[in-house]
Design a protein around this motif. Structure first.
Motif, PDB file in Angstrom:
ATOM      1  N   GLN A 184       1.053  -1.415   0.073  1.00 30.29           N
ATOM      2  CA  GLN A 184      -0.029   0.016  -0.031  1.00 30.29           C
ATOM      3  C   GLN A 184       0.903   1.370   0.091  1.00 30.29           C
ATOM      4  O   GLN A 184       0.296   2.230  -0.415  1.00 30.29           O
ATOM      5  CB  GLN A 184      -1.052   0.025   1.301  1.00 30.29           C
ATOM      6  N   ALA A 185       2.038   1.056   0.489  1.00 26.72           N
ATOM      7  CA  ALA A 185       2.648   2.450   0.635  1.00 26.72           C
ATOM      8  C   ALA A 185       3.292   3.245  -0.364  1.00 26.72           C
ATOM      9  O   ALA A 185       3.204   2.616  -1.561  1.00 26.72           O
ATOM     10  CB  ALA A 185       4.459   2.075   1.358  1.00 26.72           C
ATOM     11  N   ASP A 186       3.384   4.561  -0.257  1.00 28.60           N
ATOM     12  CA  ASP A 186       3.816   5.308  -1.593  1.00 28.60           C
ATOM     13  C   ASP A 186       5.209   5.650  -1.222  1.00 28.60           C
ATOM     14  O   ASP A 186       5.865   5.812  -2.498  1.00 28.60           O
ATOM     15  CB  ASP A 186       2.845   6.719  -1.446  1.00 28.60           C
ATOM     16  N   ALA A 214       9.145  -5.220  -6.437  1.00 28.13           N
ATOM     17  CA  ALA A 214       8.383  -6.468  -6.994  1.00 28.13           C
ATOM     18  C   ALA A 214       7.000  -6.364  -6.390  1.00 28.13           C
ATOM     19  O   ALA A 214       6.224  -6.994  -6.944  1.00 28.13           O
ATOM     20  CB  ALA A 214       9.154  -7.821  -6.828  1.00 28.13           C
ATOM     21  N   LEU A 215       6.854  -5.993  -5.064  1.00 34.10           N
ATOM     22  CA  LEU A 215       5.506  -6.090  -4.614  1.00 34.10           C
ATOM     23  C   LEU A 215       4.513  -4.743  -4.825  1.00 34.10           C
ATOM     24  O   LEU A 215       3.385  -4.741  -5.054  1.00 34.10           O
ATOM     25  CB  LEU A 215       5.687  -6.091  -3.247  1.00 34.10           C
ATOM     26  N   ASN A 216       5.290  -3.721  -5.309  1.00 35.08           N
ATOM     27  CA  ASN A 216       4.603  -2.545  -5.301  1.00 35.08           C
ATOM     28  C   ASN A 216       5.650  -1.670  -6.434  1.00 35.08           C
ATOM     29  O   ASN A 216       6.523  -1.106  -5.897  1.00 35.08           O
ATOM     30  CB  ASN A 216       4.722  -1.646  -4.023  1.00 35.08           C
ATOM     31  N   PRO A 217       5.271  -1.690  -7.755  1.00 40.12           N
ATOM     32  CA  PRO A 217       6.022  -1.071  -8.713  1.00 40.12           C
ATOM     33  C   PRO A 217       6.117   0.167  -8.713  1.00 40.12           C
ATOM     34  O   PRO A 217       7.053   1.024  -9.106  1.00 40.12           O
ATOM     35  CB  PRO A 217       5.335  -1.618  -9.921  1.00 40.12           C
ATOM     36  N   ASP A 218       5.172   0.962  -7.951  1.00 40.46           N
ATOM     37  CA  ASP A 218       4.927   2.613  -7.994  1.00 40.46           C
ATOM     38  C   ASP A 218       5.855   3.140  -6.645  1.00 40.46           C
ATOM     39  O   ASP A 218       5.686   4.281  -6.890  1.00 40.46           O
ATOM     40  CB  ASP A 218       3.555   2.913  -7.944  1.00 40.46           C
ATOM     41  N   ILE A 219       6.540   2.388  -5.949  1.00 44.78           N
ATOM     42  CA  ILE A 219       7.097   2.794  -4.940  1.00 44.78           C
ATOM     43  C   ILE A 219       8.004   3.810  -4.911  1.00 44.78           C
ATOM     44  O   ILE A 219       8.895   3.682  -5.872  1.00 44.78           O
ATOM     45  CB  ILE A 219       7.499   1.796  -3.753  1.00 44.78           C
ATOM     46  N   ILE A 220       8.183   4.773  -4.093  1.00 42.01           N
ATOM     47  CA  ILE A 220       9.230   5.690  -3.987  1.00 42.01           C
ATOM     48  C   ILE A 220       9.945   5.187  -2.935  1.00 42.01           C
ATOM     49  O   ILE A 220       9.393   5.450  -1.855  1.00 42.01           O
ATOM     50  CB  ILE A 220       8.834   7.189  -4.066  1.00 42.01           C
ATOM     51  N   TYR A 221      11.250   5.171  -3.041  1.00 42.49           N
ATOM     52  CA  TYR A 221      12.239   4.480  -2.153  1.00 42.49           C
ATOM     53  C   TYR A 221      13.390   5.384  -1.840  1.00 42.49           C
ATOM     54  O   TYR A 221      14.194   5.716  -2.672  1.00 42.49           O
ATOM     55  CB  TYR A 221      12.674   3.024  -2.672  1.00 42.49           C
ATOM     56  N   CYS A 222      13.472   6.002  -0.615  1.00 46.69           N
ATOM     57  CA  CYS A 222      14.688   6.566  -0.413  1.00 46.69           C
ATOM     58  C   CYS A 222      15.509   6.363   0.741  1.00 46.69           C
ATOM     59  O   CYS A 222      15.106   6.000   1.997  1.00 46.69           O
ATOM     60  CB  CYS A 222      13.909   7.901   0.199  1.00 46.69           C
ATOM     61  N   SER A 223      16.709   6.078   0.214  1.00 50.06           N
ATOM     62  CA  SER A 223      17.912   5.639   1.154  1.00 50.06           C
ATOM     63  C   SER A 223      18.635   6.983   1.601  1.00 50.06           C
ATOM     64  O   SER A 223      19.205   7.487   0.699  1.00 50.06           O
ATOM     65  CB  SER A 223      18.694   4.824   0.542  1.00 50.06           C
ATOM     66  N   ILE A 224      18.970   7.057   3.012  1.00 47.92           N
ATOM     67  CA  ILE A 224      19.775   8.285   3.456  1.00 47.92           C
ATOM     68  C   ILE A 224      20.985   7.650   3.962  1.00 47.92           C
ATOM     69  O   ILE A 224      20.860   6.631   4.803  1.00 47.92           O
ATOM     70  CB  ILE A 224      19.047   9.054   4.379  1.00 47.92           C
ATOM     71  N   ASN A 225      22.079   7.844   3.708  1.00 42.98           N
ATOM     72  CA  ASN A 225      23.457   7.106   4.142  1.00 42.98           C
ATOM     73  C   ASN A 225      24.349   8.385   4.389  1.00 42.98           C
ATOM     74  O   ASN A 225      24.319   9.534   3.942  1.00 42.98           O
ATOM     75  CB  ASN A 225      23.875   6.159   3.492  1.00 42.98           C
ATOM     76  N   GLY A 226      25.502   7.863   4.923  1.00 43.52           N
ATOM     77  CA  GLY A 226      26.664   9.191   4.998  1.00 43.52           C
ATOM     78  C   GLY A 226      27.382   9.487   3.859  1.00 43.52           C
ATOM     79  O   GLY A 226      27.622  10.573   3.634  1.00 43.52           O
ATOM     80  N   TRP A 227      27.770   8.380   2.999  1.00 39.99           N
ATOM     81  CA  TRP A 227      28.713   8.611   1.962  1.00 39.99           C
ATOM     82  C   TRP A 227      28.119   8.137   0.463  1.00 39.99           C
ATOM     83  O   TRP A 227      28.859   8.231  -0.443  1.00 39.99           O
ATOM     84  CB  TRP A 227      30.053   7.960   2.206  1.00 39.99           C
TER      85      TRP A 227
END
Length: 366
Positions: free
Chosen positions: A87-89, A112-125
């Protein structure tokens, strides 16, 4: 209607960058569910100081969210998460690169479960490069990008910054901006995307002036020798007679002319191009003759770009913030009601129904 009232955000982040980004998403109307590991949840819940065992830092950053208590390493974790993932956006996480993949929650797994997902990864480098898995905190990012080396005391030693610039300006704000842009693009194309926010990398735009000079002219910045690092009398901190400090920034000629006129500098010193060090010394000597209040009275009604350096307590007592309702929203914390963190979301775009407290751990857990 709030602009994000139909957006569901799953927040796997802890501490500061991710939670601040999702705080502002919640302010714009998004439903934000924190995924927290039992039995303690987000580490910041336990940080001191606290009120009635409720962490103040956690409360400030997690107002208006919900909490699902779940150990994502458990065998049944994916089954419990799957309905939310479908369900997540938006998903936001800030583990070191590779951690979400090992948990079966990498971008490709979720897509694969949610093709429309906006996926944000925050990391240091960033997820690539020699430093990709190197641990770090705000001070490390500022140290290794040259920011810290340009702010020094009279001995040449770097000054410890009081703000967490990499976490907020390099992490939370870019995450928020890119998530909103991704949502806009998804409205146009129907496509989700992967966003990577590297906090260290995002500090370089703050040195735009230094990078331009270095790359175009091979002129590298010197601590204490540049316009914004102490190299001009027009951008300095001067001590007053009562041991307060005047932050003087009359950079443009029209402001400088007003400034030196109030000080009564003779023409040969008012022309700071002749001998900047001599002008700076003369200004310092004049400023040291009067108290801070006297100087602010002398500058009254003049365009000089000068301010007295205030304590935080003094700053919050400034009637300007009350006139603007900067701290009008409330946070309920440990039985107390205190001003909430000011939101960067414009009032016209804020939700009026955001809960005034942070969630109890596992508030959504069956």
């Amino acid at each position: 209607m709030s602009p994000l009232n139909d957006i569901l955000v799953l927040d796997f982040s802890t501490l500061l960058p991710g939670p601040m980004a999702t705080l502002f998403l919640a302010d714009a109307g998004a439903r934000v569910i924190k995924i927290e590991r039992p039995p303690t949840g987000d580490e910041m819940r336990l940080y001191q100081p606290s009120v009635q065992n409720e962490g103040i830092n956690f409360g400030m950053l997690n107002r208006g969210k919900e909490s699902l208590s779940l150990n994502i390493k458990d065998a049944d974790a994916m089954a419990r998460l799957r309905p939310l993932l479908e369900q997540a956006d938006v998903i936001i996480e800030q583990f070191r690169p590779g951690v979400m993949a090992r948990l079966g929650l990498a971008h490709d797994d979720v897509r694969a479960l949610n093709p429309d997902i906006i996926y944000c990864s925050i990391n240091g480098w960033g997820s690539t490069g020699p430093k990709a898995t190197l641990a770090g905190h705000d001070l490390n990012y500022m140290a290794e990008t040259g920011v810290l080396g340009l702010s020094v005391d009279s001995t040449g030693a770097p000054i410890l910054p009081p703000i967490l610039a990499a976490d907020i300006a390099g992490g939370a704000y870019p995450a928020l901006i890119n998530i909103l842009l991704a949502l806009r693009r998804r409205d146009q194309t129907g496509e989700g995307c992967l966003i990577e926010v590297a906090m260290g990398e995002n500090l370089f735009p703050f040195l735009y002036w230094a990078l331009g000079n270095a790359n175009a002219l091979d002129r590298w910045p010197v601590a204490g020798g540049e316009t914004v690092t102490g190299g001009t009398p027009r951008y300095q901190i001067y001590r007053t007679l009562d041991n307060r400090h005047l932050a003087a920034a009359p950079l443009e000629d029209r402001f400088w002319a007003n400034f030196v006129a109030v000080l009564g500098l003779p023409p040969e010193l008012a022309d700071d191009h002749r001998d900047p060090a001599a002008t700076r010394a003369a200004v310092a000597e004049v400023i040291a003759r009067k108290n801070a209040a006297e100087w602010m009275q002398a500058f009254e009604g003049m365009d000089v770009c000068c301010s007295i350096v205030l304590t935080l307590q003094e700053a919050l007592q400034d009637p300007h913030w009350a006139a603007r309702n900067t701290f009008s929203r409330s946070l309920q914390l440990g039985g107390k009601t205190i001003p909430a963190l000011p939101s960067i979301i414009a009032p016209a775009l804020r939700s009026t129904t955001v809960a005034p407290q942070a969630p109890e751990l596992g508030s959504l857990t069956p």
